[in-house]
Design a protein around this motif. Structure first.
Motif, PDB file in Angstrom:
ATOM      1  N   LEU A  18      64.281  23.502  45.053  1.00  0.00           N
ATOM      2  CA  LEU A  18      63.050  23.688  45.824  1.00  0.00           C
ATOM      3  C   LEU A  18      62.258  24.899  45.335  1.00  0.00           C
ATOM      4  CD1 LEU A  18      64.182  22.789  49.445  1.00  0.00           C
ATOM      5  CD2 LEU A  18      62.647  21.516  47.957  1.00  0.00           C
ATOM      6  N   CYS A  19      62.944  25.970  45.003  1.00  0.00           N
ATOM      7  CA  CYS A  19      62.248  27.147  44.457  1.00  0.00           C
ATOM      8  C   CYS A  19      61.569  26.798  43.142  1.00  0.00           C
ATOM      9  CB  CYS A  19      63.221  28.302  44.246  1.00  0.00           C
ATOM     10  SG  CYS A  19      63.746  29.063  45.788  1.00  0.00           S
ATOM     11  N   TYR A  20      62.252  26.045  42.308  1.00  0.00           N
ATOM     12  CA  TYR A  20      61.692  25.640  41.018  1.00  0.00           C
ATOM     13  C   TYR A  20      60.455  24.772  41.221  1.00  0.00           C
ATOM     14  CZ  TYR A  20      61.382  23.503  36.407  1.00  0.00           C
ATOM     15  OH  TYR A  20      60.944  23.063  35.192  1.00  0.00           O
ATOM     16  N   VAL A  21      60.507  23.828  42.148  1.00  0.00           N
ATOM     17  CA  VAL A  21      59.362  22.959  42.440  1.00  0.00           C
ATOM     18  C   VAL A  21      58.187  23.783  42.956  1.00  0.00           C
ATOM     19  CG1 VAL A  21      58.539  21.113  43.961  1.00  0.00           C
ATOM     20  CG2 VAL A  21      60.724  20.878  42.802  1.00  0.00           C
ATOM     21  N   CYS A  22      58.468  24.739  43.832  1.00  0.00           N
ATOM     22  CA  CYS A  22      57.390  25.595  44.358  1.00  0.00           C
ATOM     23  C   CYS A  22      56.712  26.369  43.241  1.00  0.00           C
ATOM     24  CB  CYS A  22      57.939  26.562  45.402  1.00  0.00           C
ATOM     25  SG  CYS A  22      58.400  25.744  46.947  1.00  0.00           S
ATOM     26  N   LEU A  23      57.477  26.877  42.306  1.00  0.00           N
ATOM     27  CA  LEU A  23      56.899  27.615  41.182  1.00  0.00           C
ATOM     28  C   LEU A  23      56.031  26.721  40.313  1.00  0.00           C
ATOM     29  CD1 LEU A  23      59.877  29.896  40.100  1.00  0.00           C
ATOM     30  CD2 LEU A  23      57.744  30.587  41.209  1.00  0.00           C
ATOM     31  N   LEU A  24      56.443  25.488  40.128  1.00  0.00           N
ATOM     32  CA  LEU A  24      55.665  24.558  39.304  1.00  0.00           C
ATOM     33  C   LEU A  24      54.370  24.137  39.990  1.00  0.00           C
ATOM     34  CD1 LEU A  24      58.383  22.167  37.827  1.00  0.00           C
ATOM     35  CD2 LEU A  24      57.069  23.913  36.628  1.00  0.00           C
ATOM     36  N   VAL A  25      54.438  23.944  41.299  1.00  0.00           N
ATOM     37  CA  VAL A  25      53.281  23.451  42.043  1.00  0.00           C
ATOM     38  C   VAL A  25      52.255  24.554  42.295  1.00  0.00           C
ATOM     39  CG1 VAL A  25      52.561  22.478  44.256  1.00  0.00           C
ATOM     40  CG2 VAL A  25      54.571  21.587  43.104  1.00  0.00           C
ATOM     41  N   ALA A  26      52.718  25.769  42.503  1.00  0.00           N
ATOM     42  CA  ALA A  26      51.801  26.868  42.810  1.00  0.00           C
ATOM     43  C   ALA A  26      50.872  27.095  41.624  1.00  0.00           C
ATOM     44  CB  ALA A  26      52.583  28.130  43.113  1.00  0.00           C
ATOM     45  N   GLU A  27      49.577  27.000  41.883  1.00  0.00           N
ATOM     46  CA  GLU A  27      48.594  27.231  40.837  1.00  0.00           C
ATOM     47  C   GLU A  27      48.195  28.693  40.848  1.00  0.00           C
ATOM     48  OE1 GLU A  27      45.195  24.638  40.591  1.00  0.00           O
ATOM     49  OE2 GLU A  27      46.293  23.104  41.670  1.00  0.00           O
ATOM     50  N   PRO A  28      48.360  29.362  39.711  1.00  0.00           N
ATOM     51  CA  PRO A  28      47.909  30.747  39.678  1.00  0.00           C
ATOM     52  C   PRO A  28      46.379  30.773  39.703  1.00  0.00           C
ATOM     53  CG  PRO A  28      48.605  30.043  37.501  1.00  0.00           C
ATOM     54  CD  PRO A  28      48.929  28.923  38.464  1.00  0.00           C
ATOM     55  N   GLU A  29      45.834  31.803  40.315  1.00  0.00           N
ATOM     56  CA  GLU A  29      44.381  31.924  40.363  1.00  0.00           C
ATOM     57  C   GLU A  29      43.906  32.355  38.982  1.00  0.00           C
ATOM     58  OE1 GLU A  29      41.107  34.745  42.386  1.00  0.00           O
ATOM     59  OE2 GLU A  29      42.680  33.986  43.691  1.00  0.00           O
ATOM     60  N   ILE A  30      43.223  31.473  38.317  1.00  0.00           N
ATOM     61  CA  ILE A  30      42.742  31.752  36.979  1.00  0.00           C
ATOM     62  C   ILE A  30      41.311  32.239  37.090  1.00  0.00           C
ATOM     63  CG2 ILE A  30      42.257  30.774  34.722  1.00  0.00           C
ATOM     64  CD1 ILE A  30      44.489  28.723  35.327  1.00  0.00           C
ATOM     65  N   ARG A  31      41.069  33.388  36.519  1.00  0.00           N
ATOM     66  CA  ARG A  31      39.753  34.002  36.576  1.00  0.00           C
ATOM     67  C   ARG A  31      39.024  33.700  35.277  1.00  0.00           C
ATOM     68  NH1 ARG A  31      37.375  37.601  39.763  1.00  0.00           N
ATOM     69  NH2 ARG A  31      35.955  39.064  38.796  1.00  0.00           N
ATOM     70  N   SER A  32      37.833  33.189  35.402  1.00  0.00           N
ATOM     71  CA  SER A  32      37.032  32.876  34.228  1.00  0.00           C
ATOM     72  C   SER A  32      36.657  34.163  33.498  1.00  0.00           C
ATOM     73  CB  SER A  32      35.762  32.136  34.652  1.00  0.00           C
ATOM     74  OG  SER A  32      34.878  32.033  33.563  1.00  0.00           O
ATOM     75  N   PRO A  33      36.765  34.162  32.167  1.00  0.00           N
ATOM     76  CA  PRO A  33      36.342  35.354  31.428  1.00  0.00           C
ATOM     77  C   PRO A  33      34.832  35.578  31.524  1.00  0.00           C
ATOM     78  CG  PRO A  33      36.953  33.585  29.923  1.00  0.00           C
ATOM     79  CD  PRO A  33      37.287  33.122  31.311  1.00  0.00           C
ATOM     80  N   ARG A  34      34.127  34.586  32.037  1.00  0.00           N
ATOM     81  CA  ARG A  34      32.675  34.706  32.190  1.00  0.00           C
ATOM     82  C   ARG A  34      32.284  35.251  33.561  1.00  0.00           C
ATOM     83  NH1 ARG A  34      30.820  29.074  29.312  1.00  0.00           N
ATOM     84  NH2 ARG A  34      31.698  29.557  27.283  1.00  0.00           N
ATOM     85  N   CYS A  35      33.247  35.452  34.421  1.00  0.00           N
ATOM     86  CA  CYS A  35      32.993  36.005  35.744  1.00  0.00           C
ATOM     87  C   CYS A  35      33.025  37.523  35.604  1.00  0.00           C
ATOM     88  CB  CYS A  35      34.079  35.522  36.700  1.00  0.00           C
ATOM     89  SG  CYS A  35      33.784  35.953  38.399  1.00  0.00           S
ATOM     90  N   SER A  36      31.932  38.185  35.992  1.00  0.00           N
ATOM     91  CA  SER A  36      31.788  39.600  35.642  1.00  0.00           C
ATOM     92  C   SER A  36      31.309  40.459  36.808  1.00  0.00           C
ATOM     93  CB  SER A  36      30.821  39.718  34.470  1.00  0.00           C
ATOM     94  OG  SER A  36      29.645  38.993  34.753  1.00  0.00           O
ATOM     95  N   GLU A  37      32.039  40.422  37.900  1.00  0.00           N
ATOM     96  CA  GLU A  37      31.640  41.181  39.083  1.00  0.00           C
ATOM     97  C   GLU A  37      31.694  42.685  38.844  1.00  0.00           C
ATOM     98  OE1 GLU A  37      34.499  39.373  41.564  1.00  0.00           O
ATOM     99  OE2 GLU A  37      33.216  37.686  42.068  1.00  0.00           O
ATOM    100  N   ASP A  38      32.615  43.132  38.003  1.00  0.00           N
ATOM    101  CA  ASP A  38      32.744  44.556  37.709  1.00  0.00           C
ATOM    102  C   ASP A  38      31.498  45.092  37.005  1.00  0.00           C
ATOM    103  OD1 ASP A  38      34.571  46.499  38.326  1.00  0.00           O
ATOM    104  OD2 ASP A  38      35.457  46.540  36.317  1.00  0.00           O
ATOM    105  N   ILE A  39      30.934  44.286  36.133  1.00  0.00           N
ATOM    106  CA  ILE A  39      29.725  44.703  35.421  1.00  0.00           C
ATOM    107  C   ILE A  39      28.590  44.941  36.415  1.00  0.00           C
ATOM    108  CG2 ILE A  39      27.959  43.993  33.751  1.00  0.00           C
ATOM    109  CD1 ILE A  39      30.130  42.467  32.253  1.00  0.00           C
ATOM    110  N   ILE A  40      28.493  44.087  37.414  1.00  0.00           N
ATOM    111  CA  ILE A  40      27.426  44.232  38.414  1.00  0.00           C
ATOM    112  C   ILE A  40      27.576  45.561  39.157  1.00  0.00           C
ATOM    113  CG2 ILE A  40      26.558  43.323  40.614  1.00  0.00           C
ATOM    114  CD1 ILE A  40      26.857  40.536  39.440  1.00  0.00           C
ATOM    115  N   ARG A  41      28.793  45.912  39.525  1.00  0.00           N
ATOM    116  CA  ARG A  41      29.016  47.184  40.220  1.00  0.00           C
ATOM    117  C   ARG A  41      28.572  48.363  39.342  1.00  0.00           C
ATOM    118  NH1 ARG A  41      33.421  44.480  42.283  1.00  0.00           N
ATOM    119  NH2 ARG A  41      34.836  45.131  40.640  1.00  0.00           N
TER     120      ARG A  41
END
Length: 151
Positions: free
Chosen positions: A13-36
């Motif tokens: 069950l732990c192995y299945v949970c790890l496979l199913v959980a999608e990591p939050e992938i951040r687009s390299p084109r997303c640039s909120e830090d630059i705006i700040r």
């Protein structure tokens, strides 16, 4: 402690949970830090009286046609602006330039018929920073929103 089948089921069950959980992938084109960082520069600009420096200023249509070239031009001109203004925090200045260069490299498209930075219209620092800010905000609107919509 679990033994036998219970332990095996727990591991599975732990192995299945790890496979199913999608990591939050951040687009390299997303640039909120630059705006700040840009907003901080813009907010500090009045005390520098915007000086008399003029910078090659790409437009949003330039970005739409040649995103990488446009962002590299913005990065080069930010470097010039920070030197003109003698921005004291060198790390911050270098980081903004580096972030813009990385953002430019995220658009690895072939770009033909792109205008060189030196062929663009020169505008005041205020207009330059506002053009850069609106371009980065448009990029974020397109690429950052898609991430949250897909989640």
């Amino acid at each position: 402690m679990l033994r036998g089948r219970s332990a095996l089921v727990g591991v599975f069950l732990c192995y299945v949970c790890l496979l199913v959980a999608e990591p939050e992938i951040r687009s390299p084109r997303c640039s909120e830090d630059i705006i700040r960082r840009l907003r901080a520069l813009i907010n500090g600009a009045p005390e520098k009286n915007w000086l008399a420096c003029r910078l090659y200023t790409p437009t949003f249509p330039d970005y739409e046609k040649c995103p990488s070239t446009t962002l590299k031009c913005f990065a080069d001109e930010v470097k010039v602006l920070c030197e003109e203004w003698e921005v004291s925090n060198r790390k911050s200045r270098r980081n903004l330039n580096t972030m813009l260069q990385k953002l430019a490299s995220a658009f690895n498209q072939t770009e033909t018929d792109c205008r060189q930075c030196e062929l663009l219209e020169e505008q005041s620092a205020e207009k330059f920073l506002n053009a850069l800010l609106s371009t980065i905000e448009a990029i974020n609107e397109k690429y950052c929103v898609e991430l949250t919509a897909n989640s």
